[in-house]
Motif scaffolding. Structure first.
Motif, PDB file in Angstrom:
ATOM      1  N   LYS A  24       6.959  -6.557  -0.580  1.00  0.00           N
ATOM      2  CA  LYS A  24       5.760  -5.787  -0.238  1.00  0.00           C
ATOM      3  C   LYS A  24       4.503  -6.615  -0.488  1.00  0.00           C
ATOM      4  O   LYS A  24       3.607  -6.682   0.357  1.00  0.00           O
ATOM      5  CB  LYS A  24       5.733  -4.487  -1.063  1.00  0.00           C
ATOM      6  CG  LYS A  24       4.414  -3.741  -1.092  1.00  0.00           C
ATOM      7  CD  LYS A  24       4.009  -3.177   0.260  1.00  0.00           C
ATOM      8  CE  LYS A  24       2.718  -2.398   0.192  1.00  0.00           C
ATOM      9  NZ  LYS A  24       1.538  -3.184   0.557  1.00  0.00           N
ATOM     10  N   VAL A  25       4.418  -7.247  -1.653  1.00  0.00           N
ATOM     11  CA  VAL A  25       3.242  -8.053  -1.981  1.00  0.00           C
ATOM     12  C   VAL A  25       3.099  -9.216  -0.996  1.00  0.00           C
ATOM     13  O   VAL A  25       2.005  -9.483  -0.485  1.00  0.00           O
ATOM     14  CB  VAL A  25       3.312  -8.578  -3.435  1.00  0.00           C
ATOM     15  CG1 VAL A  25       2.254  -9.638  -3.695  1.00  0.00           C
ATOM     16  CG2 VAL A  25       3.166  -7.435  -4.426  1.00  0.00           C
ATOM     17  N   MET A  26       4.189  -9.895  -0.725  1.00  0.00           N
ATOM     18  CA  MET A  26       4.123 -11.044   0.176  1.00  0.00           C
ATOM     19  C   MET A  26       3.809 -10.609   1.608  1.00  0.00           C
ATOM     20  O   MET A  26       3.024 -11.262   2.296  1.00  0.00           O
ATOM     21  CB  MET A  26       5.430 -11.842   0.117  1.00  0.00           C
ATOM     22  CG  MET A  26       5.746 -12.408  -1.261  1.00  0.00           C
ATOM     23  SD  MET A  26       4.381 -13.313  -2.044  1.00  0.00           S
ATOM     24  CE  MET A  26       4.256 -14.719  -0.946  1.00  0.00           C
ATOM     25  N   ALA A 113       6.189   5.499  -3.974  1.00  0.00           N
ATOM     26  CA  ALA A 113       4.758   5.759  -4.148  1.00  0.00           C
ATOM     27  C   ALA A 113       3.921   4.614  -3.578  1.00  0.00           C
ATOM     28  O   ALA A 113       2.890   4.841  -2.943  1.00  0.00           O
ATOM     29  CB  ALA A 113       4.428   5.978  -5.628  1.00  0.00           C
ATOM     30  N   ARG A 114       4.353   3.369  -3.796  1.00  0.00           N
ATOM     31  CA  ARG A 114       3.612   2.217  -3.260  1.00  0.00           C
ATOM     32  C   ARG A 114       3.699   2.178  -1.737  1.00  0.00           C
ATOM     33  O   ARG A 114       2.713   1.850  -1.072  1.00  0.00           O
ATOM     34  CB  ARG A 114       4.128   0.896  -3.846  1.00  0.00           C
ATOM     35  CG  ARG A 114       3.844   0.692  -5.309  1.00  0.00           C
ATOM     36  CD  ARG A 114       2.411   0.937  -5.723  1.00  0.00           C
ATOM     37  NE  ARG A 114       1.465   0.112  -4.985  1.00  0.00           N
ATOM     38  CZ  ARG A 114       0.150   0.292  -4.995  1.00  0.00           C
ATOM     39  NH1 ARG A 114      -0.400   1.257  -5.713  1.00  0.00           N
ATOM     40  NH2 ARG A 114      -0.640  -0.490  -4.302  1.00  0.00           N
ATOM     41  N   LEU A 115       4.843   2.518  -1.178  1.00  0.00           N
ATOM     42  CA  LEU A 115       4.957   2.546   0.287  1.00  0.00           C
ATOM     43  C   LEU A 115       4.117   3.679   0.870  1.00  0.00           C
ATOM     44  O   LEU A 115       3.485   3.513   1.922  1.00  0.00           O
ATOM     45  CB  LEU A 115       6.421   2.673   0.707  1.00  0.00           C
ATOM     46  CG  LEU A 115       7.282   1.444   0.389  1.00  0.00           C
ATOM     47  CD1 LEU A 115       8.743   1.722   0.732  1.00  0.00           C
ATOM     48  CD2 LEU A 115       6.768   0.193   1.088  1.00  0.00           C
ATOM     49  N   ALA A 116       4.083   4.807   0.185  1.00  0.00           N
ATOM     50  CA  ALA A 116       3.251   5.922   0.646  1.00  0.00           C
ATOM     51  C   ALA A 116       1.766   5.559   0.537  1.00  0.00           C
ATOM     52  O   ALA A 116       0.971   5.910   1.413  1.00  0.00           O
ATOM     53  CB  ALA A 116       3.568   7.184  -0.166  1.00  0.00           C
ATOM     54  N   HIS A 117       1.394   4.855  -0.516  1.00  0.00           N
ATOM     55  CA  HIS A 117       0.017   4.392  -0.677  1.00  0.00           C
ATOM     56  C   HIS A 117      -0.343   3.450   0.480  1.00  0.00           C
ATOM     57  O   HIS A 117      -1.425   3.548   1.058  1.00  0.00           O
ATOM     58  CB  HIS A 117      -0.143   3.683  -2.027  1.00  0.00           C
ATOM     59  CG  HIS A 117      -1.532   3.230  -2.309  1.00  0.00           C
ATOM     60  ND1 HIS A 117      -1.989   1.988  -1.943  1.00  0.00           N
ATOM     61  CD2 HIS A 117      -2.567   3.866  -2.912  1.00  0.00           C
ATOM     62  CE1 HIS A 117      -3.261   1.868  -2.313  1.00  0.00           C
ATOM     63  NE2 HIS A 117      -3.631   2.994  -2.910  1.00  0.00           N
ATOM     64  N   PHE A 118       0.572   2.540   0.832  1.00  0.00           N
ATOM     65  CA  PHE A 118       0.365   1.636   1.966  1.00  0.00           C
ATOM     66  C   PHE A 118       0.155   2.437   3.252  1.00  0.00           C
ATOM     67  O   PHE A 118      -0.779   2.176   4.015  1.00  0.00           O
ATOM     68  CB  PHE A 118       1.572   0.701   2.111  1.00  0.00           C
ATOM     69  CG  PHE A 118       1.573  -0.086   3.387  1.00  0.00           C
ATOM     70  CD1 PHE A 118       0.797  -1.218   3.521  1.00  0.00           C
ATOM     71  CD2 PHE A 118       2.360   0.312   4.455  1.00  0.00           C
ATOM     72  CE1 PHE A 118       0.793  -1.950   4.708  1.00  0.00           C
ATOM     73  CE2 PHE A 118       2.362  -0.412   5.639  1.00  0.00           C
ATOM     74  CZ  PHE A 118       1.579  -1.543   5.766  1.00  0.00           C
TER      75      PHE A 118
END
Length: 154
Positions: A24-26, A113-118
């Motif tokens: 995700k970060v990359m 949660a991080r994918l939903a934030h994205f």
């Protein structure tokens, strides 16, 4: 069985979640580069205006803030402010030997949660929606850190 082995299902959960978050970060960094190249704007540094193979017609306006590029840059910065805390807390959490069920809920919950934030950021949802996903992820990391502290001091 030691905690940091692929024979430990909690560690496997962590490995999968951590690897997904590395990707995700990359990917977010590459998304920013893609956007810069697509609109030929949003460059970050003065030396980016040097003529070259990828920038054949440099223009000072390329250094101006471009919302399309900057949105991706802000998402990347947000990842870099949040995901490393998960990597640290998650590894410590593995070390205390939680249940597999709890590890699944927390670690995959953080990834979700991080994918939903994205999704919320990319689709320009309201701050309240984006903040909700941030809050879920943040509370998961805080819980894991507090759980580790509790187990370590009792």
């Amino acid at each position: 069985m030691t905690a940091l082995t692929l024979e430990n299902p909690v560690f496997v959960t962590y490995v999968i979640a951590a690897a997904l978050l590395v990707l995700k970060v990359m990917a977010q960094g590459w998304m920013t580069v893609h956007r810069m190249m697509k609109v030929r704007a949003g460059w970050a540094s003065p030396e980016d205006l040097q003529k070259g193979f990828l920038n054949t017609a440099p223009d000072p306006s390329q250094l101006d803030v471009n919302e399309y590029v900057d949105r991706s840059r802000r998402m990347h910065r947000n990842d870099l402010e949040n995901i490393p805390a998960f990597w640290a807390a998650g590894l410590l959490f593995v070390a205390i030997g939680p249940s597999v069920w709890l590890a699944h809920v927390l670690m995959y919950g953080f990834v979700a949660a991080r994918l939903a934030h994205f999704w919320a950021y990319t689709t320009k949802q309201s701050h309240e929606i984006r903040a909700t996903f941030y809050t879920v992820g943040s509370l998961i990391v805080i819980y894991m850190a507090c759980h580790v502290l509790w187990v370590a001091i009792t």
